[in-house]
Design a protein around this motif. Structure first.
Motif, mmCIF file in Angstrom:
data_model
loop_
_atom_site.group_PDB
_atom_site.id
_atom_site.type_symbol
_atom_site.label_atom_id
_atom_site.label_comp_id
_atom_site.label_asym_id
_atom_site.label_seq_id
_atom_site.Cartn_x
_atom_site.Cartn_y
_atom_site.Cartn_z
ATOM 1 N N TYR A 252 1.045 -1.177 0.030
ATOM 2 C CA TYR A 252 0.280 0.150 -0.404
ATOM 3 C C TYR A 252 0.654 1.404 0.213
ATOM 4 N N CYS A 253 2.200 1.090 0.145
ATOM 5 C CA CYS A 253 2.959 2.391 -0.052
ATOM 6 C C CYS A 253 2.718 3.333 0.708
ATOM 7 N N ARG A 254 2.823 3.474 1.626
ATOM 8 C CA ARG A 254 2.671 3.594 3.078
ATOM 9 C C ARG A 254 3.787 5.341 3.256
ATOM 10 N N GLY A 255 4.180 6.357 2.253
ATOM 11 C CA GLY A 255 5.227 6.587 2.313
ATOM 12 C C GLY A 255 5.170 7.851 3.797
ATOM 13 N N LYS A 256 4.201 8.146 4.206
ATOM 14 C CA LYS A 256 3.906 9.151 5.478
ATOM 15 C C LYS A 256 2.975 8.132 6.749
ATOM 16 N N GLY A 257 3.264 6.826 6.861
ATOM 17 C CA GLY A 257 2.863 6.072 7.535
ATOM 18 C C GLY A 257 0.916 5.939 7.610
ATOM 19 N N PRO A 258 0.317 6.016 8.648
ATOM 20 C CA PRO A 258 0.718 4.950 9.903
ATOM 21 C C PRO A 258 1.356 3.685 9.923
ATOM 22 N N PHE A 259 1.790 2.783 9.850
ATOM 23 C CA PHE A 259 2.320 1.651 9.558
ATOM 24 C C PHE A 259 1.715 0.954 10.526
ATOM 25 N N ILE A 260 1.773 1.172 11.880
ATOM 26 C CA ILE A 260 0.740 0.285 12.382
ATOM 27 C C ILE A 260 -0.943 0.125 12.603
ATOM 28 N N ILE A 261 -1.987 -0.006 11.928
ATOM 29 C CA ILE A 261 -2.960 0.084 11.418
ATOM 30 C C ILE A 261 -4.372 -0.041 12.421
ATOM 31 N N LYS A 262 -3.797 -0.838 13.667
ATOM 32 C CA LYS A 262 -4.804 -1.657 14.271
ATOM 33 C C LYS A 262 -3.434 -2.354 15.322
ATOM 34 N N PRO A 263 -3.812 -3.272 16.626
ATOM 35 C CA PRO A 263 -2.332 -3.840 17.651
ATOM 36 C C PRO A 263 -2.529 -4.597 16.944
ATOM 37 N N ASN A 264 -3.198 -5.310 15.838
ATOM 38 C CA ASN A 264 -2.561 -6.978 15.662
ATOM 39 C C ASN A 264 -2.786 -6.119 13.758
ATOM 40 N N VAL A 265 -2.270 -5.666 13.096
ATOM 41 C CA VAL A 265 -2.773 -4.637 12.008
ATOM 42 C C VAL A 265 -2.142 -3.904 11.103
ATOM 43 N N CYS A 266 -0.088 -4.727 10.486
ATOM 44 C CA CYS A 266 0.717 -3.250 10.665
ATOM 45 C C CYS A 266 1.129 -3.672 8.877
#
Length: 304
Positions: A259-273
């Motif tokens: 998903y090309c997250r240049g600016k994040g966020p990278f941790i989306i949920k406590p168990n999703v990254c």
């Protein structure tokens, strides 16, 4: 313990820099760590300056037992592009936009076509997902339904060529939809009579969605997982909503790229990254160093 590394896209210098920063050592032509193993989330090829060297690094680590890797959509397209039909004619005779970035990879291998052929065969041995019990790895979307289909397409340790022919010729088939679900995720396709304008002044015909959330009664902005633009806060009509795959809060941690997250966020949920930090656009390569924790920790992200 595992180091989950985002989409490399041919940026071998950054990959080497990241591995060294994490304590991996190159011995006998391959990187290894005394107590850890790397996990690559797919999309090794295309775009970057040293694609062939990137494959060499990743393949040597996987073959040596020092890494694991899953296929991304770019590898799927590469395999399909080089297939021939029963008459020996190239399967893809009119390359679509999805194949255009592949020509950089092909050109880099031009002086070693046998090496490229061998690497393509190796790619077919890689899984579409990895379930390690406490953590899961996939390129784009974790779908139990798609995984069941994916489990049936391997023969003698490789994905059968006829599977990729089916993906190309029958995009509406269960096999095709399952493979693309795992490697491309969920896209919201806009009907021709609906024009939603993003903050760039463009009306996209499809958007990448947050597949891990329930989609009902959400706005375009809330559902979008696009990195290049922002969509408006209009509620998405239920008539056009595709199926999503809400990820339970008590499920194992899932890592993915795509998903090309240049600016994040990278941790989306406590168990999703999402570990794709947009290496070609942002010039950064990301990894998450998993140490057995049940909840994702920002301090375990490392970037070069």
């Amino acid at each position: 313990m595992y180091d989950i590394i985002g989409d490399v896209h041919g940026h071998a210098p950054l990959l080497k820099k990241l591995l060294l920063k994490m304590g991996y050592v190159k011995t006998n032509g391959s990187f290894s760590h005394p107590s850890r193993k790397a996990v690559f989330v797919g999309d090794f090829i295309n775009r970057g300056p040293e694609i062939r060297k990137t494959i060499k690094i990743i393949r040597s680590m996987v073959d040596g037992g020092n890494a694991l890797a899953v296929l991304g959509n770019h590898e799927i397209n590469a395999i399909i592009f080089h297939l021939k039909d029963k008459q020996g004619v190239q399967l893809v005779n009119k390359p679509s936009k999805y194949f255009l970035s592949l020509f950089k990879t092909i050109n880099e291998y031009s002086s070693g076509s046998l090496t490229w052929k061998d690497d393509l065969k190796w790619l077919r041995t890689l899984p579409l997902y990895i379930d390690l019990g406490e953590i899961r790895i996939v390129h784009a979307c974790w779908s139990e339904e798609a995984i069941k289909v994916a489990d049936s397409i391997y023969e003698n340790g490789k994905i059968k060529k006829k599977t990729f022919r089916t993906v190309h010729k029958k995009p509406g088939s269960e096999i095709a939809k399952s493979i693309w679900m795992l490697t491309k995720g969920v896209n919201l396709k806009m009907p021709s009579d609906l024009h939603v304008v993003n903050n760039k002044g463009v009306s996209p015909r499809s958007i990448r969605m947050c597949w891990w959330d329930d989609a009902e009664n959400k706005t375009f902005k809330e559902l979008s997982f696009e990195s290049k633009f922002v969509l408006p806060n209009y509620t998405v009509p239920c008539e056009i909503l595709p199926e999503t795959y809400p990820y339970p809060d008590n499920a194992p941690i899932v890592f993915f790229g795509h998903y090309c997250r240049g600016k994040g966020p990278f941790i989306i949920k406590p168990n999703v990254c999402c570990v794709d930090s947009c290496v070609t656009g942002a010039g950064k390569l990301l990894a998450y160093r998993w140490n057995g924790e049940k909840v994702l920790n920002m301090s375990n992200l490392i970037q070069v």
